[in-house]
Design a protein around this motif. Structure first.
Motif, PDB file in Angstrom:
ATOM      1  N   LEU A 195       0.856  -1.188   0.000  1.00  0.00           N
ATOM      2  CA  LEU A 195       0.000   0.000   0.000  1.00  0.00           C
ATOM      3  C   LEU A 195       0.892   1.239   0.000  1.00  0.00           C
ATOM      4  O   LEU A 195       1.755   1.372   0.872  1.00  0.00           O
ATOM      5  N   PRO A 196       0.681   2.164  -0.951  1.00  0.00           N
ATOM      6  CA  PRO A 196       1.496   3.384  -0.952  1.00  0.00           C
ATOM      7  C   PRO A 196       1.358   4.149   0.365  1.00  0.00           C
ATOM      8  O   PRO A 196       0.301   4.152   0.986  1.00  0.00           O
ATOM      9  N   ARG A 197       2.458   4.805   0.751  1.00  0.00           N
ATOM     10  CA  ARG A 197       2.444   5.601   1.980  1.00  0.00           C
ATOM     11  C   ARG A 197       2.087   7.047   1.668  1.00  0.00           C
ATOM     12  O   ARG A 197       2.328   7.515   0.553  1.00  0.00           O
ATOM     13  N   SER A 349      -5.751  -0.931  -8.838  1.00  0.00           N
ATOM     14  CA  SER A 349      -5.904  -0.028  -7.691  1.00  0.00           C
ATOM     15  C   SER A 349      -5.743  -0.843  -6.410  1.00  0.00           C
ATOM     16  O   SER A 349      -6.342  -1.912  -6.264  1.00  0.00           O
ATOM     17  N   CYS A 350      -4.942  -0.320  -5.467  1.00  0.00           N
ATOM     18  CA  CYS A 350      -4.722  -1.085  -4.235  1.00  0.00           C
ATOM     19  C   CYS A 350      -5.928  -1.005  -3.321  1.00  0.00           C
ATOM     20  O   CYS A 350      -6.033  -1.751  -2.362  1.00  0.00           O
ATOM     21  N   GLY A 351      -6.837  -0.060  -3.597  1.00  0.00           N
ATOM     22  CA  GLY A 351      -8.078   0.009  -2.835  1.00  0.00           C
ATOM     23  C   GLY A 351      -7.988   0.811  -1.554  1.00  0.00           C
ATOM     24  O   GLY A 351      -8.955   0.914  -0.805  1.00  0.00           O
ATOM     25  N   CYS A 356      -9.663   6.687  -5.856  1.00  0.00           N
ATOM     26  CA  CYS A 356      -9.101   5.767  -6.845  1.00  0.00           C
ATOM     27  C   CYS A 356      -9.894   4.464  -6.885  1.00  0.00           C
ATOM     28  O   CYS A 356     -10.283   3.994  -7.969  1.00  0.00           O
ATOM     29  N   ARG A 357     -10.164   3.889  -5.715  1.00  0.00           N
ATOM     30  CA  ARG A 357     -10.861   2.594  -5.690  1.00  0.00           C
ATOM     31  C   ARG A 357     -12.235   2.698  -6.345  1.00  0.00           C
ATOM     32  O   ARG A 357     -12.587   1.909  -7.227  1.00  0.00           O
ATOM     33  N   VAL A 358     -13.002   3.699  -5.935  1.00  0.00           N
ATOM     34  CA  VAL A 358     -14.356   3.849  -6.470  1.00  0.00           C
ATOM     35  C   VAL A 358     -14.328   4.603  -7.797  1.00  0.00           C
ATOM     36  O   VAL A 358     -15.124   4.338  -8.697  1.00  0.00           O
ATOM     37  N   SER A 388      -6.575  11.493  -4.781  1.00  0.00           N
ATOM     38  CA  SER A 388      -5.987  10.150  -4.633  1.00  0.00           C
ATOM     39  C   SER A 388      -4.656  10.242  -3.900  1.00  0.00           C
ATOM     40  O   SER A 388      -3.921  11.225  -4.041  1.00  0.00           O
ATOM     41  N   ILE A 389      -4.330   9.221  -3.163  1.00  0.00           N
ATOM     42  CA  ILE A 389      -3.092   9.231  -2.373  1.00  0.00           C
ATOM     43  C   ILE A 389      -1.853   9.191  -3.272  1.00  0.00           C
ATOM     44  O   ILE A 389      -0.888   9.904  -3.054  1.00  0.00           O
ATOM     45  N   CYS A 390      -1.873   8.343  -4.300  1.00  0.00           N
ATOM     46  CA  CYS A 390      -0.631   8.151  -5.067  1.00  0.00           C
ATOM     47  C   CYS A 390      -0.861   8.362  -6.555  1.00  0.00           C
ATOM     48  O   CYS A 390      -1.975   8.634  -7.014  1.00  0.00           O
ATOM     49  N   LEU A 392      -1.055   6.404  -9.027  1.00  0.00           N
ATOM     50  CA  LEU A 392      -1.953   5.540  -9.807  1.00  0.00           C
ATOM     51  C   LEU A 392      -3.310   6.229  -9.971  1.00  0.00           C
ATOM     52  O   LEU A 392      -3.796   6.415 -11.080  1.00  0.00           O
ATOM     53  N   GLY A 393      -3.909   6.613  -8.859  1.00  0.00           N
ATOM     54  CA  GLY A 393      -5.228   7.251  -8.925  1.00  0.00           C
ATOM     55  C   GLY A 393      -5.169   8.629  -9.571  1.00  0.00           C
ATOM     56  O   GLY A 393      -6.093   9.037 -10.275  1.00  0.00           O
ATOM     57  N   GLN A 394      -4.039   9.331  -9.343  1.00  0.00           N
ATOM     58  CA  GLN A 394      -3.920  10.681  -9.917  1.00  0.00           C
ATOM     59  C   GLN A 394      -3.772  10.635 -11.437  1.00  0.00           C
ATOM     60  O   GLN A 394      -4.265  11.513 -12.145  1.00  0.00           O
TER      61      GLN A 394
HETATM   62 FE1  SF4 Z   1      -4.136   2.774  -3.728  1.00  0.00          FE
HETATM   63 FE2  SF4 Z   1      -5.168   4.034  -5.842  1.00  0.00          FE
HETATM   64 FE3  SF4 Z   1      -5.101   5.244  -3.507  1.00  0.00          FE
HETATM   65 FE4  SF4 Z   1      -2.812   4.778  -4.855  1.00  0.00          FE
HETATM   66  S1  SF4 Z   1      -4.438   6.139  -5.482  1.00  0.00           S
HETATM   67  S2  SF4 Z   1      -3.174   4.504  -2.659  1.00  0.00           S
HETATM   68  S3  SF4 Z   1      -3.339   2.793  -5.807  1.00  0.00           S
HETATM   69  S4  SF4 Z   1      -6.254   3.360  -3.984  1.00  0.00           S
END
Ligand code: SF4
Length: 408
Positions: A195-197, A349-351, A356-358, A388-390, A392-394
């Motif tokens: 899970l990204p920090r 997506s790590c969820g 990002c998840r939804v 988004s945290i990281c 991927l979602g961005q």
């Molecule tokens: Fe996980 Fe997506 Fe959030 Fe990154 S943006 S922490 S991959 S759910």
């Protein structure tokens, strides 16, 4: 046959075992081994550094003058990252990102399959620079042959006395795209779910097991010995259309000769297709391209004069990342391609965070409709980018926004 006991169960197992082993035994690449690498002066830079012929400062200055940037995709200046690490207290650690999961990217594999010691010398140089006691090489599990190669060559290095005091641990990824994100990789190396920090703190401050950790990509480390040996001017002497240095473009899609193409940084898509890939496949007309894998957006063929280098594509909402260039033709549907990519992000997506998840789930559903609800999709994309945290979602909405902007 088994059910009728014509073949004894044990015999079936023996046959299956042999079949499975044959099927999964990786084919080892024909690479340059330790003796051949040393015969070409390999490990010379490391030895100079270790015996004091070259100082740490001089080495960092050379890499800084070359302007080398992280080849994993983020493009952060390598020397600046090293300097930031040196300001952190010891003990420090090194983590090498060999997860290479961006769709279309295969350059790290290519470097490791051809010249693993170029990379391993880079690892040992970086470990020496920051006085790391342990270096972790995180290599994706989809490269089984390379796990054998690196393990074997580490043994050879140890036997030849090149490892010195550095402990190197080769770690297996397990197929999750998100583990290529640097902080998720750290979690994975620590034995936890990837899970990204949240950042800050950044890995150079608080990394593996809370210690300052240098994270470098495989290719970045590969170039270090060569840049220091041949000089910054050699690296700067390459480049085109304003770019500096070399880039290893992983080209796939509708070109005649796909593969890893070592080319001057800053080549355009037309130059790449025509000069390095033998043109388009017969019967295909170039219509669009992805300059940076799944996350880097999509551009139409009409925008064929943009230098493919760091900092050149952002103004178009795209980026070069790890230089995975995917070429589309008149036989591809760009809307389908964007939907396919969104499904990929939904799957990977790590969820951990809702946008990002939804968001990827919702976006994929909306994009599967015959008519796109543009205001809703744009609103959703903005939320995903902002919250988004990281990365991927961005970056997940990039292909979608590319279609809305340029392929209406
Ligand atoms: Fe996980 Fe997506 Fe959030 Fe990154 S943006 S922490 S991959 S759910």
């Amino acid at each position: 046959v088994y059910g009728k006991n014509v073949i004894a169960p044990a015999a079936v197992e023996t046959v299956l075992d042999a079949h499975v082993q044959k099927a999964v035994a990786p084919v080892l690449p024909n690479y340059k081994g330790l003796a051949a690498y040393r015969a070409q002066g390999g490990y010379g830079v490391l030895q100079k550094l270790r015996n004091g012929e070259m100082t740490r400062d001089a080495l960092i200055a050379e890499v800084e003058a070359a302007g080398l940037r992280g080849m994993g995709g983020a493009g952060f200046p390598t020397a600046r990252k090293w300097k930031a690490l040196l300001e952190q207290p010891k003990p420090r650690l090194l983590a090498v990102n060999g997860d290479e999961g961006e769709p279309g990217t295969l350059k790290d594999r290519w470097f490791l399959e051809t010249d693993p010691h170029g990379f391993l010398e880079g690892v040992l140089i970086a470990a020496h620079l920051i006085e790391a006691e342990t270096a972790y090489i995180y290599l994706r599990d989809e490269y089984p042959a390379l796990h054998l190669v690196i393990a074997e060559e580490l043994k050879a290095l140890k036997a030849a006395g090149f490892l010195g005091n550095v402990k190197i641990e080769l770690r297996r990824g397990a197929g999750a795209y998100i583990c290529g994100e640097e902080s998720a990789m750290l979690e994975s190396i620590e034995g936890k779910r990837g899970l990204p920090r949240q950042k800050p703190p950044f890995p150079f401050q608080v990394g593996l097991w809370g210690r300052p950790t240098l994270i470098n990509n495989v290719e970045t480390l590969y170039w270090i010995p060569q840049i220091v040996d041949k000089g910054a001017a050699w690296w700067q002497g390459h480049g085109r259309n304003g770019g500096k240095g070399l880039r290893s473009y992983s080209v796939s899609g509708r070109v005649r000769n796909p593969g890893v193409k070592l080319a001057p940084a800053g080549v355009t898509i037309t130059e790449l297709i025509e000069e390095y890939c033998g043109g388009m496949l017969p019967g295909h007309t170039f219509t669009a391209y992805l300059p940076g894998g799944a996350s880097g957006g999509i551009l139409p063929a009409s925008m064929n004069d943009i230098p493919l280098d760091f900092g050149q594509l952002e103004k178009y909402g795209c980026f070069i990342g790890s230089a995975a260039v995917i070429v589309l033709s008149d036989q591809d549907n760009v809307k389908d391609a964007a939907l396919n990519l969104m499904k990929f992000f939904r799957h990977e997506s790590c969820g951990q965070c809702t946008p990002c998840r939804v968001g990827t789930e919702k976006a994929a559903d909306l994009m599967a409709q015959p008519k796109w609800d543009e205001p809703l999709l744009r609103d959703l994309a903005q939320v995903m980018r902002d919250a988004s945290i990281c990365g991927l979602g961005q970056a997940a909405p990039n292909p979608l926004l590319s279609v809305l902007e340029r392929f209406k």
